[in-house]
Design a protein around this motif. Structure first.
Motif, PDB file in Angstrom:
ATOM      1  N   SER A   5      -7.254   0.470  -0.438  1.00 23.31           N
ATOM      2  CA  SER A   5      -6.789  -0.312  -1.585  1.00 23.31           C
ATOM      3  C   SER A   5      -6.971  -1.781  -1.250  1.00 23.31           C
ATOM      4  O   SER A   5      -6.944  -2.181  -0.085  1.00 23.31           O
ATOM      5  N   LEU A   7      -6.105  -5.868  -2.450  1.00 26.80           N
ATOM      6  CA  LEU A   7      -5.280  -6.813  -3.210  1.00 26.80           C
ATOM      7  C   LEU A   7      -5.544  -8.211  -2.683  1.00 26.80           C
ATOM      8  O   LEU A   7      -5.507  -8.435  -1.469  1.00 26.80           O
ATOM      9  N   ILE A  34     -10.024   1.048  -4.068  1.00 24.62           N
ATOM     10  CA  ILE A  34      -9.212   0.892  -5.272  1.00 24.62           C
ATOM     11  C   ILE A  34      -8.763  -0.563  -5.362  1.00 24.62           C
ATOM     12  O   ILE A  34      -8.055  -1.051  -4.478  1.00 24.62           O
ATOM     13  N   ASP A  35      -9.184  -1.260  -6.403  1.00 22.80           N
ATOM     14  CA  ASP A  35      -8.748  -2.640  -6.616  1.00 22.80           C
ATOM     15  C   ASP A  35      -7.367  -2.624  -7.271  1.00 22.80           C
ATOM     16  O   ASP A  35      -7.234  -2.267  -8.445  1.00 22.80           O
ATOM     17  N   VAL A  36      -6.370  -3.029  -6.508  1.00 25.53           N
ATOM     18  CA  VAL A  36      -5.009  -3.090  -7.051  1.00 25.53           C
ATOM     19  C   VAL A  36      -4.893  -4.281  -7.995  1.00 25.53           C
ATOM     20  O   VAL A  36      -4.515  -4.147  -9.155  1.00 25.53           O
ATOM     21  N   THR A  37      -5.207  -5.454  -7.494  1.00 28.64           N
ATOM     22  CA  THR A  37      -5.298  -6.664  -8.313  1.00 28.64           C
ATOM     23  C   THR A  37      -5.944  -7.752  -7.484  1.00 28.64           C
ATOM     24  O   THR A  37      -5.821  -7.769  -6.250  1.00 28.64           O
ATOM     25  N   LEU A  52       2.375  -5.825  -3.551  1.00 26.19           N
ATOM     26  CA  LEU A  52       1.936  -4.787  -2.609  1.00 26.19           C
ATOM     27  C   LEU A  52       3.042  -3.758  -2.393  1.00 26.19           C
ATOM     28  O   LEU A  52       2.801  -2.545  -2.452  1.00 26.19           O
ATOM     29  N   THR A  55       3.443  -1.487  -5.519  1.00 28.68           N
ATOM     30  CA  THR A  55       2.351  -0.593  -5.923  1.00 28.68           C
ATOM     31  C   THR A  55       1.997   0.466  -4.902  1.00 28.68           C
ATOM     32  O   THR A  55       1.489   1.535  -5.279  1.00 28.68           O
ATOM     33  N   VAL A  56       2.253   0.216  -3.626  1.00 30.12           N
ATOM     34  CA  VAL A  56       1.850   1.172  -2.583  1.00 30.12           C
ATOM     35  C   VAL A  56       2.397   2.581  -2.818  1.00 30.12           C
ATOM     36  O   VAL A  56       1.671   3.568  -2.598  1.00 30.12           O
ATOM     37  N   TYR A  58       2.528   4.253  -5.336  1.00 27.55           N
ATOM     38  CA  TYR A  58       1.729   4.921  -6.361  1.00 27.55           C
ATOM     39  C   TYR A  58       0.265   5.079  -5.945  1.00 27.55           C
ATOM     40  O   TYR A  58      -0.542   5.586  -6.723  1.00 27.55           O
ATOM     41  N   LEU A  59      -0.068   4.667  -4.741  1.00 23.41           N
ATOM     42  CA  LEU A  59      -1.434   4.754  -4.237  1.00 23.41           C
ATOM     43  C   LEU A  59      -1.562   5.906  -3.245  1.00 23.41           C
ATOM     44  O   LEU A  59      -0.595   6.243  -2.551  1.00 23.41           O
ATOM     45  N   HIS A  64      -4.636  -0.101   3.411  1.00 24.69           N
ATOM     46  CA  HIS A  64      -4.254  -1.038   2.353  1.00 24.69           C
ATOM     47  C   HIS A  64      -4.609  -2.447   2.815  1.00 24.69           C
ATOM     48  O   HIS A  64      -3.941  -3.023   3.670  1.00 24.69           O
TER      49      HIS A  64
END
Length: 266
Positions: A5, A7, A34-37, A52, A55-56, A58-59, A64
């Protein structure tokens, strides 16, 4: 499939994100990124750390990679941290990683110094490309975290202190933590703290800023307020958040991350 992921505060106007994707794809072409933001405010380490952490959960478990790095090229360390649930966090040692890593308990940490796991030429200002992205890709490929460099005592890692609200009998003094792209203003207050003021859904509370005062309805959803009306609600991460139904609360009030915002009953 392994995942990384990603960020940052890089935005999407420049080549920074794409270049880091390219570095990871050359090293680990089968790894999914996966681009979180990439919309964290520039140099906003606390905002990045909170996003971070939020959202973690849910990943998928994996690597990360997070880079909000105002100290790039200085004395701050580049690190990889393994948490108790097996997730590995890669980024600068400036507090960005630790709100998330400490949730499951930080087990080990290593400094990213082994030249085998970074690019041959390391710039002074783009460690995301030259150090962090290569390390994340190698870890996703199965390289052991201990191979990346010497161990660091987790106690010595930089951590951020998220401010706590000051709860009084008729008022809560909060700090704005995050403002999202819709202008919703997330504070460090929780619903139970607001409820302790003796208010519930439908009640109007006073929002006190340094120079201005507003009234907001305590709501469960945006639909509980009319268009253009201020509301205070619990967001999806449990933070009491000021918003305008179909509007921009940050634009109206002028608050930003770090601003003081008081919630009062009169």
């Amino acid at each position: 499939m392994s995942i990384v992921s990603f960020l940052t505060d890089f935005g999407l106007q420049d080549d920074f994100v794409g270049t880091c994707h390219g570095v990871m794809a050359r090293i680990a072409p089968d790894v999914r990124v996966i681009d979180v933001t990439h919309g964290i405010e520039p140099q906003a380490v606390m905002q990045g750390a909170i996003v971070l952490r939020n959202t973690v959960p849910y990943l998928p478990a994996g690597v990360h990679l997070a880079v909000v790095d105002p100290g790039v090229g200085g004395s701050r360390r580049a690190i990889a941290v393994r948490a108790g649930d097996g997730r590995i966090f890669v980024g600068p040692d400036n507090g960005l990683l630790m709100l998330a890593a400490d949730v499951a308990g930080t087990e080990t940490a290593h400094e990213l110094v082994d030249p085998r796991y970074r690019l041959a030429d390391v710039s002074r200002t783009f460690h995301a490309r030259d150090i962090f992205a290569p390390a994340a890709a190698h870890l996703a490929n199965g390289v052991e975290i201990s191979a990346l460099g010497p161990a660091i005592d987790p106690v010595d890692l930089v951590r951020i202190d998220v401010p706590e609200p000051v709860v009084g009998r008729k008022q809560i003094s909060t700090t704005v933590l995050v403002v999202d792209r819709f202008g919703n203003v997330a504070t460090n207050a929780k619903r139970e703290q607001v409820a302790a003021l003796g208010v519930s859904a439908g009640y109007r509370v006073e929002i006190r800023l340094t120079l201005d005062r507003y009234y907001a309805v305590l709501a469960d959803t945006f639909a509980d307020a009319g268009p253009g009306e201020l509301l205070l609600y619990e967001d999806s991460y449990g933070l009491m958040t000021l918003a305008i139904s179909r509007g921009d609360a940050a634009g109206l009030t002028g608050v930003a991350a770090g601003s003081e915002l008081r919630i009062a009953v009169t």
